[in-house]
Write a protein that holds these residues in place. Sequence first.
Motif, short mmCIF file in Angstrom:
data_model
loop_
_atom_site.label_atom_id
_atom_site.label_comp_id
_atom_site.label_asym_id
_atom_site.label_seq_id
_atom_site.Cartn_x
_atom_site.Cartn_y
_atom_site.Cartn_z
N ILE A 76 0.46 -1.12 0.11
CA ILE A 76 0.19 0.16 -0.36
C ILE A 76 0.77 1.33 -0.07
O ILE A 76 0.01 2.07 -0.58
CB ILE A 76 -0.80 -0.28 0.86
N ASP A 77 2.30 1.17 0.12
CA ASP A 77 2.91 2.20 0.17
C ASP A 77 3.43 2.24 -1.34
O ASP A 77 5.23 3.03 -1.13
CB ASP A 77 4.01 2.02 1.72
N GLY A 78 3.66 1.44 -1.82
CA GLY A 78 4.49 1.49 -2.79
C GLY A 78 4.08 2.56 -4.16
O GLY A 78 2.93 2.85 -3.69
N GLU A 79 5.12 2.53 -5.18
CA GLU A 79 5.21 3.16 -5.84
C GLU A 79 3.76 3.10 -6.81
O GLU A 79 2.29 4.27 -7.06
CB GLU A 79 6.24 3.60 -6.77
N THR A 80 3.13 2.15 -7.40
CA THR A 80 2.03 2.00 -8.22
C THR A 80 0.46 2.09 -7.37
O THR A 80 -0.12 3.20 -7.48
CB THR A 80 2.21 0.16 -7.89
N VAL A 81 -0.03 2.33 -6.12
CA VAL A 81 -0.54 2.24 -5.29
C VAL A 81 -0.32 3.79 -5.59
O VAL A 81 -1.93 4.62 -5.76
CB VAL A 81 -0.82 1.85 -3.61
N GLN A 82 0.32 4.16 -4.71
CA GLN A 82 0.74 6.01 -4.59
C GLN A 82 0.46 6.64 -6.09
O GLN A 82 0.33 7.63 -5.89
CB GLN A 82 2.07 6.43 -4.56
N ASN A 83 1.05 6.43 -6.92
CA ASN A 83 1.26 6.88 -8.49
C ASN A 83 -1.08 6.36 -8.71
O ASN A 83 -1.28 7.63 -10.16
CB ASN A 83 1.50 5.92 -9.44
N ALA A 84 -1.35 5.56 -8.43
CA ALA A 84 -3.14 5.79 -9.01
C ALA A 84 -3.54 6.20 -8.27
O ALA A 84 -4.67 6.94 -8.65
CB ALA A 84 -3.54 3.76 -8.10
N ASP A 85 -3.42 6.37 -6.71
CA ASP A 85 -3.57 8.03 -6.11
C ASP A 85 -3.52 8.61 -6.37
O ASP A 85 -4.84 9.82 -6.76
CB ASP A 85 -3.60 7.56 -4.70
#
Length: 861
Positions: A404-413
């Motif tokens: 949940i702190d990965g770049e994929t989740v962050q970029n999706a947010d």
Amino acid sequence: MSSGKTESQAPSTNQGGASQPQGFVDPTDDPTFQSLRRLLQAPASSNQHLSLLSTSTLYGSISYYIAHLETVHTQEFIHILVNSACLWSPPSPVASSSQIAGHESRVVQETSLQSFLLSRASSISQVVASSVPRRVKLLLDSRSGSTGWTTRRLLSSWLTALISGLSSPLPLPAPSAAEPYSLVSHLQIPRLAILSGLLTGFHFLREERKSAKRLGSKKPSAGSSSSDSSHHLNLKFYISQLEDEWIVAFAEILEALQGPIAVNSNPLEETKSEPNADTGESQHGFEDEWEKEFKKRSMSRPDSRHQIEADSSELDSEGRRNLRALRDVPLFLAAQVGPSIPDRKMQALCSEQLVSLVSDAILDLFECEVEATSDQPLPSGSSLLSRLPGETWIGSDGKAQIRIDGETVQNADLLNKSTLFPLIGPLSRILSRALGRATMAKDPASLLHFLLGTEENSLDRPTGKTKAVLARMSDVAKDLENGWIHSCLAGLEEDKISDQAKQHTKQLWTIFKTILFSYTMVFETLIDSVVEMCPSPTLTFPPSSTPSLSERVHSEAAVEGRQGSKSLVKRWGSASTSNLPPAYIEVAQSILITFSHLYWITSTFGSDGFETYRKVFYSTLDVIARDGEGCVRLLESISPLTGSDYSKFEMNQAKRSCTTYFLNVSEQLTAVLPDDMIEGMLLPICRPYLEDTRFKETFESAHSVILSLYSNKKACITELAPYYVELLIKSFPKMLNPTQLEYAMVTIMNSLSEKDDSVAWWVVDRLSNEIEAERKSPMQEERFLPLKLCLIALIPTVNLVLLRSLLRKVERYILDHKEEEQAKIKVNLCEKAFDSLSGLNSANREEGLRWWLDKRTRFGV
């Protein structure tokens, strides 16, 4: 300025100072207006004073004065508004939070200039839009509800004053990141924001008018209210006037952002006077005079198109880069009104500039800038899912997890919260229209260069990104596909995903479907334009056994340059060619290749996707199906497997979607594929999914391919018949229903009867043997009768030499049902036989009719 007028406050003064709560405002003796004016005219360094006003006071006052000022003062106020360095510069960082607590500026300190401008431009556009119906109401009230010539002239004068105020900005400063207002003024964002607001306001009134007409509103009477009267006010001319101004403003922004490129046409050349649609009254003379004055004014004003082109051409790369940092602001405004502007006016914009700007904005959303780590280096401009394979895993409970702190989740947010993501729909409409116009305006060679680029100029060196729009769209789709199918989430059912990961995967799927819809919308207009440009009639040339040198060179060049595979066409032998320009074939190939990278998304809507997708998909296939060599190159490009082993069976649903898509495309192209390719690639890919029936969609796609081979009477069908008929019988009724079985058998027999009667009779005999075997089966009711009906359906497919033998079998099957309780089954079989006999050709009809007349008495019908 201690207080401002909000929308609920309407005190005003006339020249005599008397209160006119509902009248026009003469600002000469209005202290509130004078205070607002001084604040707006202050330099950018003084904007902390403006920040002391609440947003409702500031924007309410602006809206109030735009709506209520006397026309003679409107031009000056708009001129101040559009050139206000204080209004259009972000608050100074030195302003304390206590000074601006509770107001918009406190948030602005922590955001970029673009974020501030998005907020400011959006707010100004909204308050300007709200002022339009208020001004119209004020005019109608002053005219006792009349919508006659005087009222229209007053509204036109107000609009002309607004436009005049917008058309005389201060000289453009050089764009500098150190001086935010220089960027704002150079791009002329305030002007576009106000014009967008005016258009939105008039569009609102027009929609109200349409709604009133649908409800059957009557003509206004002398005592009718202003709101009722506004429904009868013809707004067509005012909207057209604003559309012209908006086009000019946006064209100048395009040139500032993209550099000067020759525009397609003058925006006024397409603006023709039209009769009043409602009254039949012509305004031809008035519009002609207005157009002449507008042209003269646009050529002489400081911000004329020629001046903008000169200024744009002198910008250095840094200045251009500074301007492009604000790209999303004009696009945000364009998304609000651009889709509603007629195509004939949008043609005034340079299509190439518009395609470049809008496609960059959309695709940049999915090309996330990530910092490379030592263990997972990534290039600049990686896609949204580049990190996903390393940020997902299967937990101890057997369910997929995601960081949940990965770049994929962050970029999706960040993507979901971005300004332009909710506007991808209208932006895609703008892009598709521009792309369609550009396609229609270019010759094939120029179109190929524009959409797909060349090896020499395929990359934008500073960013490393593909420049050509169609090539870049395909790259983005491929990157998303690679990231997804190599992650642990690919192909999983919902119950195999942890609760922690479900929320984030749901967010990702919203993004996936958005990009699919965007691409489909863009491709729809593109392929429609290509279809219109295709030569008519399209000529097809049969394959030659010895290709000419020029054909070999063209084929090898196309293969190496586009598909990265050598000896592509010749690997499978020669295929047919056509008089289609190679550029159109490559555009169609690129669309279908891009769709192949997105099919793991499309398949969630069903094997055929959704309605618009199907239209684009089959229209594109119709173009490329005219050229056999183009089809061969396409199938090589989207083949789910490489090398010589095409028989691999894929268990993962997401990865298997590549095979399903390949089969769906192949089904439509079998008619022009070389026999070597069918036997060497197509059949080996089909075979595993024909024999293993666990995956229904791929199973049905494989069957559709085989039936297409029979429909097109390909060379392999005779040899294939025993294998395929056995598969059909084995698959019934678990995977095939009676209708599907009958259709397949009829298709096979129609083709075999033209090639070999002995093989055709083998099929009849094999089906007959299966019927006999079912006599002793406990599942007789489920298979016995449908198999009989299927055999009877074959009557019209056999030649005369086999007809009598087949009819003897049919007679026996009908007479099998002698018992009274089986009378209904006998009638059913007789009806099927009669229907089949009606399908006999002229050579067999006499034989069939004689048989029916001889036997019908025994049949009891």
